[in-house]
Design a protein around this motif. Structure first.
Motif, PDB file in Angstrom:
ATOM      1  N   LYS A 186     -70.584   2.333  19.467  1.00 22.81           N
ATOM      2  CA  LYS A 186     -69.377   3.146  19.577  1.00 22.81           C
ATOM      3  C   LYS A 186     -69.307   3.746  20.982  1.00 22.81           C
ATOM      4  O   LYS A 186     -70.236   4.435  21.418  1.00 22.81           O
ATOM      5  N   VAL A 187     -68.200   3.456  21.685  1.00 20.85           N
ATOM      6  CA  VAL A 187     -68.044   3.870  23.076  1.00 20.85           C
ATOM      7  C   VAL A 187     -66.839   4.796  23.206  1.00 20.85           C
ATOM      8  O   VAL A 187     -65.754   4.496  22.708  1.00 20.85           O
ATOM      9  N   LEU A 188     -67.034   5.889  23.911  1.00 23.66           N
ATOM     10  CA  LEU A 188     -65.943   6.792  24.258  1.00 23.66           C
ATOM     11  C   LEU A 188     -65.483   6.457  25.669  1.00 23.66           C
ATOM     12  O   LEU A 188     -66.295   6.364  26.586  1.00 23.66           O
ATOM     13  N   VAL A 189     -64.189   6.265  25.847  1.00 24.54           N
ATOM     14  CA  VAL A 189     -63.597   6.114  27.171  1.00 24.54           C
ATOM     15  C   VAL A 189     -62.738   7.356  27.382  1.00 24.54           C
ATOM     16  O   VAL A 189     -61.634   7.464  26.846  1.00 24.54           O
ATOM     17  N   ALA A 190     -63.279   8.324  28.120  1.00 25.00           N
ATOM     18  CA  ALA A 190     -62.599   9.598  28.357  1.00 25.00           C
ATOM     19  C   ALA A 190     -62.015   9.591  29.766  1.00 25.00           C
ATOM     20  O   ALA A 190     -62.587   8.976  30.674  1.00 25.00           O
ATOM     21  N   ARG A 240     -63.109  -3.285  22.500  1.00 28.08           N
ATOM     22  CA  ARG A 240     -62.825  -3.638  21.100  1.00 28.08           C
ATOM     23  C   ARG A 240     -62.807  -5.154  20.915  1.00 28.08           C
ATOM     24  O   ARG A 240     -63.362  -5.662  19.931  1.00 28.08           O
ATOM     25  N   ARG A 241     -62.169  -5.864  21.831  1.00 25.25           N
ATOM     26  CA  ARG A 241     -62.132  -7.338  21.727  1.00 25.25           C
ATOM     27  C   ARG A 241     -63.537  -7.936  21.811  1.00 25.25           C
ATOM     28  O   ARG A 241     -63.793  -8.995  21.258  1.00 25.25           O
ATOM     29  N   GLU A 242     -64.428  -7.244  22.497  1.00 24.04           N
ATOM     30  CA  GLU A 242     -65.806  -7.716  22.646  1.00 24.04           C
ATOM     31  C   GLU A 242     -66.691  -7.275  21.483  1.00 24.04           C
ATOM     32  O   GLU A 242     -67.898  -7.460  21.517  1.00 24.04           O
ATOM     33  N   GLY A 243     -66.102  -6.649  20.470  1.00 29.08           N
ATOM     34  CA  GLY A 243     -66.837  -6.319  19.255  1.00 29.08           C
ATOM     35  C   GLY A 243     -67.389  -4.912  19.167  1.00 29.08           C
ATOM     36  O   GLY A 243     -68.097  -4.589  18.212  1.00 29.08           O
ATOM     37  N   LEU A 244     -67.080  -4.066  20.125  1.00 28.36           N
ATOM     38  CA  LEU A 244     -67.542  -2.688  20.073  1.00 28.36           C
ATOM     39  C   LEU A 244     -66.446  -1.814  19.462  1.00 28.36           C
ATOM     40  O   LEU A 244     -65.282  -2.208  19.416  1.00 28.36           O
ATOM     41  N   THR A 245     -66.808  -0.643  19.033  1.00 33.55           N
ATOM     42  CA  THR A 245     -65.840   0.354  18.593  1.00 33.55           C
ATOM     43  C   THR A 245     -65.574   1.243  19.793  1.00 33.55           C
ATOM     44  O   THR A 245     -66.519   1.727  20.416  1.00 33.55           O
ATOM     45  N   ALA A 297     -73.430  -5.020  28.669  1.00 28.04           N
ATOM     46  CA  ALA A 297     -74.576  -4.121  28.817  1.00 28.04           C
ATOM     47  C   ALA A 297     -74.749  -3.242  27.580  1.00 28.04           C
ATOM     48  O   ALA A 297     -75.877  -2.951  27.177  1.00 28.04           O
ATOM     49  N   SER A 298     -73.649  -2.835  26.964  1.00 28.73           N
ATOM     50  CA  SER A 298     -73.715  -1.971  25.785  1.00 28.73           C
ATOM     51  C   SER A 298     -74.227  -2.702  24.556  1.00 28.73           C
ATOM     52  O   SER A 298     -74.790  -2.098  23.654  1.00 28.73           O
ATOM     53  N   SER A 299     -74.029  -4.006  24.515  1.00 28.37           N
ATOM     54  CA  SER A 299     -74.495  -4.769  23.355  1.00 28.37           C
ATOM     55  C   SER A 299     -75.935  -5.235  23.528  1.00 28.37           C
ATOM     56  O   SER A 299     -76.492  -5.836  22.626  1.00 28.37           O
ATOM     57  N   ARG A 300     -76.529  -4.927  24.683  1.00 30.79           N
ATOM     58  CA  ARG A 300     -77.928  -5.262  24.943  1.00 30.79           C
ATOM     59  C   ARG A 300     -78.674  -3.980  25.308  1.00 30.79           C
ATOM     60  O   ARG A 300     -78.970  -3.750  26.466  1.00 30.79           O
ATOM     61  N   PRO A 301     -78.964  -3.108  24.348  1.00 39.46           N
ATOM     62  CA  PRO A 301     -79.636  -1.843  24.650  1.00 39.46           C
ATOM     63  C   PRO A 301     -80.912  -2.071  25.443  1.00 39.46           C
ATOM     64  O   PRO A 301     -81.661  -3.003  25.188  1.00 39.46           O
ATOM     65  N   GLY A 302     -81.119  -1.210  26.422  1.00 36.23           N
ATOM     66  CA  GLY A 302     -82.323  -1.296  27.236  1.00 36.23           C
ATOM     67  C   GLY A 302     -82.214  -2.279  28.380  1.00 36.23           C
ATOM     68  O   GLY A 302     -83.098  -2.351  29.216  1.00 36.23           O
ATOM     69  N   GLN A 303     -81.123  -3.013  28.460  1.00 38.89           N
ATOM     70  CA  GLN A 303     -80.935  -3.979  29.537  1.00 38.89           C
ATOM     71  C   GLN A 303     -80.237  -3.308  30.706  1.00 38.89           C
ATOM     72  O   GLN A 303     -79.526  -2.334  30.558  1.00 38.89           O
ATOM     73  N   GLU A 304     -80.399  -3.885  31.874  1.00 38.20           N
ATOM     74  CA  GLU A 304     -79.709  -3.402  33.059  1.00 38.20           C
ATOM     75  C   GLU A 304     -78.235  -3.777  32.977  1.00 38.20           C
ATOM     76  O   GLU A 304     -77.898  -4.827  32.463  1.00 38.20           O
ATOM     77  N   PRO A 305     -77.341  -2.926  33.510  1.00 43.20           N
ATOM     78  CA  PRO A 305     -75.923  -3.271  33.517  1.00 43.20           C
ATOM     79  C   PRO A 305     -75.659  -4.474  34.402  1.00 43.20           C
ATOM     80  O   PRO A 305     -76.413  -4.745  35.330  1.00 43.20           O
ATOM     81  N   VAL A 306     -74.604  -5.198  34.088  1.00 43.62           N
ATOM     82  CA  VAL A 306     -74.209  -6.357  34.861  1.00 43.62           C
ATOM     83  C   VAL A 306     -73.231  -5.896  35.927  1.00 43.62           C
ATOM     84  O   VAL A 306     -72.346  -5.111  35.657  1.00 43.62           O
ATOM     85  N   GLY A 307     -73.374  -6.396  37.151  1.00 36.05           N
ATOM     86  CA  GLY A 307     -72.427  -6.046  38.202  1.00 36.05           C
ATOM     87  C   GLY A 307     -73.044  -5.075  39.180  1.00 36.05           C
ATOM     88  O   GLY A 307     -74.234  -4.759  39.113  1.00 36.05           O
ATOM     89  N   PRO A 308     -72.230  -4.560  40.122  1.00 38.95           N
ATOM     90  CA  PRO A 308     -72.751  -3.640  41.132  1.00 38.95           C
ATOM     91  C   PRO A 308     -73.301  -2.388  40.471  1.00 38.95           C
ATOM     92  O   PRO A 308     -72.803  -1.949  39.444  1.00 38.95           O
ATOM     93  N   THR A 309     -74.329  -1.813  41.060  1.00 37.83           N
ATOM     94  CA  THR A 309     -74.930  -0.605  40.510  1.00 37.83           C
ATOM     95  C   THR A 309     -74.524   0.595  41.333  1.00 37.83           C
ATOM     96  O   THR A 309     -73.952   0.469  42.415  1.00 37.83           O
ATOM     97  N   SER A 310     -74.857   1.780  40.847  1.00 35.57           N
ATOM     98  CA  SER A 310     -74.515   2.995  41.571  1.00 35.57           C
ATOM     99  C   SER A 310     -75.184   3.021  42.943  1.00 35.57           C
ATOM    100  O   SER A 310     -74.676   3.627  43.865  1.00 35.57           O
ATOM    101  N   GLU A 311     -76.306   2.346  43.095  1.00 29.19           N
ATOM    102  CA  GLU A 311     -76.973   2.313  44.391  1.00 29.19           C
ATOM    103  C   GLU A 311     -76.146   1.586  45.434  1.00 29.19           C
ATOM    104  O   GLU A 311     -76.288   1.798  46.615  1.00 29.19           O
ATOM    105  N   SER A 312     -75.263   0.682  44.993  1.00 29.56           N
ATOM    106  CA  SER A 312     -74.453  -0.060  45.947  1.00 29.56           C
ATOM    107  C   SER A 312     -73.238   0.737  46.392  1.00 29.56           C
ATOM    108  O   SER A 312     -72.481   0.295  47.231  1.00 29.56           O
ATOM    109  N   SER A 313     -73.056   1.937  45.844  1.00 32.37           N
ATOM    110  CA  SER A 313     -71.901   2.759  46.179  1.00 32.37           C
ATOM    111  C   SER A 313     -72.309   3.841  47.154  1.00 32.37           C
ATOM    112  O   SER A 313     -73.124   4.686  46.844  1.00 32.37           O
TER     113      SER A 313
END
Length: 188
Positions: A4-8, A28-33, A161-177
């Motif tokens: 379950k993900v909140l987008v605020a 939602r299309r990817e199967g999350l709430t 990334a949300s469907s793979r708990p404990g995994q690193e996020p895919v794509g640029p990271t905060s370090e690249s910003s």
């Protein structure tokens, strides 16, 4: 059970809300709430497994409602995956290159150990609220610079990334910003 993900989001003229809704739709299309809600409507984040928090940029500052939300819920946000986004530039730069977060967003990234931040193009059209926003539109510098293809791609990375708990996020990271001051008024 589905993640379950909140987008605020914090917005004044509604374009950041449209970005948040697009992100929630992809999740939602990817199967999350997923729930897309203005930050003021959220009283508790404990029922969510992950949070995406977005805010419009105003003269180089993140929307006050997004900043307040991050402060008010800092303890709960610090212990769950958190992604941040800004809607800002009133030109094509956000589609052409990675735009680093503004100073206030960098603080939230660091303090809450957020997974990532993205800046998307903004939107400012006729009827915008605020004196400066109206002046920007009247001067011909408004428009819609949101790239929904890129927004949806980023949302799919969050879903992955949300469907793979404990995994690193895919794509640029905060370090690249890094840092880059934003110009202008509200862009979301």
């Amino acid at each position: 059970m589905s993640t379950k993900v909140l987008v605020a989001y914090g917005t004044t003229n509604g374009s950041t809300a449209q970005i948040a809704e697009a992100i929630a739709d992809v999740l939602r299309r990817e199967g999350l709430t997923a729930d897309a809600l203005p930050t003021g409507a959220v009283t508790d984040v404990h029922s969510y497994d992950a949070v995406v928090l977005g805010g419009a940029l105003y003269a180089g500052r993140w929307h006050k409602d997004a900043r307040r939300f991050a402060r008010r819920h800092r303890r709960a946000l610090a212990v769950r995956p958190l992604w941040l986004f800004s809607s800002g530039p009133l030109d094509a730069t956000a589609s052409q290159r990675e735009i680093p977060p503004v100073r206030g967003v960098r603080k939230v990234l660091s303090r809450l150990d957020a997974e990532e931040h993205r800046t998307f193009g903004g939107c400012l059209k006729e009827g915008a609220k605020g004196f400066i926003a109206r002046r920007i539109v009247d001067s011909g510098k408004g428009g819609d610079f949101r790239d929904f293809t890129e927004i949806e791609r980023w949302a799919r990375c969050i879903a992955d990334a949300s469907s793979r708990p404990g995994q690193e996020p895919v794509g640029p990271t905060s370090e690249s910003s890094g840092t880059r001051p934003e110009e202008g008024a509200e862009r979301g």
